[in-house]
Every structure is written in structure tokens, then in C-alpha cells.
Design a protein around this motif. Structure first.
Motif, PDB file in Angstrom:
ATOM      1  N   VAL A 218      33.677  -3.405 -19.737  1.00 26.82           N
ATOM      2  CA  VAL A 218      34.431  -2.381 -19.013  1.00 26.82           C
ATOM      3  C   VAL A 218      33.593  -1.115 -18.996  1.00 26.82           C
ATOM      4  CG1 VAL A 218      36.520  -0.962 -18.950  1.00 26.82           C
ATOM      5  CG2 VAL A 218      36.659  -3.361 -19.693  1.00 26.82           C
ATOM      6  N   HIS A 219      33.402  -0.548 -17.807  1.00 23.31           N
ATOM      7  CA  HIS A 219      32.631   0.676 -17.640  1.00 23.31           C
ATOM      8  C   HIS A 219      33.575   1.770 -17.173  1.00 23.31           C
ATOM      9  CE1 HIS A 219      28.730  -1.342 -18.151  1.00 23.31           C
ATOM     10  NE2 HIS A 219      29.319  -2.358 -17.556  1.00 23.31           N
TER      11      HIS A 219
ATOM     12  N   VAL B 167      28.029 -10.230 -16.366  1.00 23.62           N
ATOM     13  CA  VAL B 167      29.221 -10.802 -17.012  1.00 23.62           C
ATOM     14  C   VAL B 167      30.432 -10.258 -16.253  1.00 23.62           C
ATOM     15  CG1 VAL B 167      28.087 -10.922 -19.271  1.00 23.62           C
ATOM     16  CG2 VAL B 167      29.509  -8.932 -18.698  1.00 23.62           C
ATOM     17  N   PRO B 168      31.621 -10.870 -16.373  1.00 21.07           N
ATOM     18  CA  PRO B 168      32.802 -10.302 -15.727  1.00 21.07           C
ATOM     19  C   PRO B 168      32.984  -8.847 -16.150  1.00 21.07           C
ATOM     20  CG  PRO B 168      33.284 -12.497 -16.563  1.00 21.07           C
ATOM     21  CD  PRO B 168      31.918 -12.145 -17.075  1.00 21.07           C
ATOM     22  N   SER B 169      33.070  -7.961 -15.163  1.00 23.13           N
ATOM     23  CA  SER B 169      33.001  -6.533 -15.461  1.00 23.13           C
ATOM     24  C   SER B 169      34.013  -5.741 -14.650  1.00 23.13           C
ATOM     25  CB  SER B 169      31.594  -5.998 -15.171  1.00 23.13           C
ATOM     26  OG  SER B 169      30.624  -6.615 -15.985  1.00 23.13           O
TER      27      SER B 169
ATOM     28  N   ARG C 275      30.052  -6.357  -4.464  1.00 19.00           N
ATOM     29  CA  ARG C 275      29.033  -7.015  -5.286  1.00 19.00           C
ATOM     30  C   ARG C 275      29.644  -7.828  -6.431  1.00 19.00           C
ATOM     31  NH1 ARG C 275      24.690  -1.918  -5.666  1.00 19.00           N
ATOM     32  NH2 ARG C 275      24.455  -1.689  -3.397  1.00 19.00           N
ATOM     33  N   GLY C 276      30.958  -7.832  -6.535  1.00 13.33           N
ATOM     34  CA  GLY C 276      31.601  -8.654  -7.548  1.00 13.33           C
ATOM     35  C   GLY C 276      32.147  -7.914  -8.749  1.00 13.33           C
ATOM     36  N   TRP C 277      32.093  -6.578  -8.711  1.00 15.38           N
ATOM     37  CA  TRP C 277      32.681  -5.784  -9.780  1.00 15.38           C
ATOM     38  C   TRP C 277      34.165  -5.574  -9.492  1.00 15.38           C
ATOM     39  CZ3 TRP C 277      29.444  -3.751 -13.721  1.00 15.38           C
ATOM     40  CH2 TRP C 277      28.081  -3.937 -13.493  1.00 15.38           C
ATOM     41  N   ARG C 278      35.003  -5.676 -10.495  1.00 18.77           N
ATOM     42  CA  ARG C 278      36.410  -5.326 -10.346  1.00 18.77           C
ATOM     43  C   ARG C 278      36.512  -3.809 -10.520  1.00 18.77           C
ATOM     44  NH1 ARG C 278      41.322  -8.045 -11.128  1.00 18.77           N
ATOM     45  NH2 ARG C 278      42.951  -6.692 -10.286  1.00 18.77           N
ATOM     46  N   VAL C 279      37.155  -3.128  -9.599  1.00 20.00           N
ATOM     47  CA  VAL C 279      37.241  -1.667  -9.638  1.00 20.00           C
ATOM     48  C   VAL C 279      38.702  -1.255  -9.660  1.00 20.00           C
ATOM     49  CG1 VAL C 279      36.640   0.502  -8.492  1.00 20.00           C
ATOM     50  CG2 VAL C 279      35.049  -1.440  -8.404  1.00 20.00           C
ATOM     51  N   ARG C 280      39.060  -0.424 -10.630  1.00 26.09           N
ATOM     52  CA  ARG C 280      40.394   0.154 -10.726  1.00 26.09           C
ATOM     53  C   ARG C 280      40.281   1.652 -10.940  1.00 26.09           C
ATOM     54  NH1 ARG C 280      43.098  -4.085 -15.090  1.00 26.09           N
ATOM     55  NH2 ARG C 280      43.197  -5.913 -13.702  1.00 26.09           N
TER      56      ARG C 280
END
Length: 225
Positions: free
Chosen positions: A102-103, A171-173, A195-200
Motif C-alpha cells: 500500500v502506497h 505485487v498487488p498494490s 497500469r494495474g494499480w488499485r487507486v482509492r
């Protein structure tokens, strides 16, 4: 460089936390117990030049990433990085082999910054820290004021070497943004999603999401803890 750490909980899973610039591992105190309560041993570092970790000769995200790999337990179930800590974590993730990352409002993109003004923040009074963060708990203000007292202002040079917007996550991010975010503007957030990042987004929260809105931060982690 081996870094100082702070630990919450003793669960069977491991979560590692990496703070941003000018603070230390105490910045997670409002949310780390809740993460530990989900069955984690939570390990938070003090980055070089911060908290109980000594100063470093070189401050770059790559050097910080190397220190994370020397310090953190390998293959944690979850890794969370905030701001500059996220930039270091981004570079460390492939070798760290975390299950998911998680970023939090990551400092990935270069910005026009007055680095001298950032260095001067070391001398802020308690009242000045309180004025800058009106929504924070008093304990967080005190911890931040104490963190500034031992912080090495030379570490702001790391902000000259940010990694840029990443490609496909290794990795799942999840990218958990302030609402609105000055670090990841809408166009870049959309690019990350493609690009495949989940963003919230945690609406109404400032850059230090986990201190501005601890409950909103934890809600943003639903499905990732």
C-alpha cells in the motif's frame, strides 16, 4: 544501514510500515494498533536521519530502499509506505517479496519544492506544528515536534531523486491518496489505474492521510488487511 524499529502486536502475519520525511515510526501510532488487531505483528522503521536511526552519508530513495531490505523481515504479508517512505518502498518491494503493498499519497513525482524552507521546519515550535495540522490529535503534534528535534534536515536531498510514476506493479498494490492529492494528480492516478494499480482516495484527508483521518485511512485498507 540497520534501522531502528518500533513494534506493535504479535500476530501470525507481518506488516511493515515506512514513514515519510521529517517524522518517524511514531507517525503510525494512531493506526498501527488497529492493524495489529487484525492479526499482525507490525514493524515500523525509523528511516536514516529520523527518529532513533542515525544520520546517513547519502539520502536517496535507492539508499533508503537498501536500508529497508537490511532491516525489515523478508516476505511480509503487507507493506505500507507513506510519501518519501513510499518511494523507498517502491524500490524495495521486488527484493522484499511482500505479498501486497500500500502506497499512501506517495512521493513518486518530482515537484517544485523550496528545500531550504523544508529544512527550516526542523525548528518549528509545538504551536507552529499544531497550526500546520489542526486536525491532528495532540499526541501526534507532540510526537511530530519531538521527531523534528532529532531529524537530519540533510535528508530533504532525497526529494531530488524521486523515482517517477511506476509501470506495472510487481505485487498487488494499492495507492491510497489524499483527497485531493497534490502528489498524484488525477491524470497520473488514471494512468496508474490503467497500469494495474488499485487507486482509492480518502476524501478530505491531507497528505498525511493516516494522521489526518485515521478512520478514513483504515476504511481505505478494506480488503487489503
Amino acid at each position: 544501514m540497520r534501522l531502528a524499529t518500533r513494534v506493535w502486536g504479535d500476530g501470525p502475519r507481518t506488516a511493515v510500515l515506512v514513514h515519510g520525511i521529517m517524522t518517524d515510526s511514531r507517525s503510525w501510532a494512531r493506526v498501527a494498533p488497529a492493524i495489529a488487531g487484525r492479526g499482525y505483528r507490525v514493524v515500523a522503521v525509523d528511516l536514516p536521519g529520523h527518529g532513533a536511526s542515525g544520520p546517513a552519508g547519502t539520502y536517496t530513495p535507492a539508499a533508503l530502499a537498501a536500508d529497508l531490505l537490511e532491516t525489515l523481515p523478508p516476505a511480509p504479508d503487507l507493506a505500507i509506505g507513506h510519501s518519501l517512505g513510499s518511494a523507498a518502498l517502491l524500490l524495495a518491494v521486488p527484493a522484499l517479496r511482500c505479498a501486497r503493498a500500500v502506497h499512501c499519497d506517495p512521493a513518486w513525482l518530482p515537484r517544485r519544492r523550496d528545500l531550504d524552507a523544508l529544512r527550516a521546519a526542523k525548528h518549528a515550535t509545538w504551536r507552529e506544528v499544531r497550526a500546520a495540522h489542526p486536525g491532528w490529535h495532540d499526541d501526534d503534534i507532540t510526537a511530530e515536534h519531538q521527531a523534528l528535534a532529532v531529524w537530519d534536515p540533510a535528508s530533504v536531498t532525497a526529494l531530488r531523486h524521486l523515482p517517477g510514476l511506476p509501470d506495472v506493479p510487481s505485487v498487488p498494490s494499492l495507492v491510497l491518496l489524499a483527497g485531493p492529492s497534490e502528489r498524484i494528480p488525477p491524470a497520473e492516478a488514471t494512468a496508474l489505474s490503467r497500469r494495474g494499480w488499485r487507486v482509492r482516495t480518502v476524501d478530505g484527508a491531507g497528505h498525511t492521510v493516516h494522521r489526518d483521518d485515521p478512520a478514513g485511512f483504515l476504511r481505505g485498507l478494506r480488503g487489503w488487511l
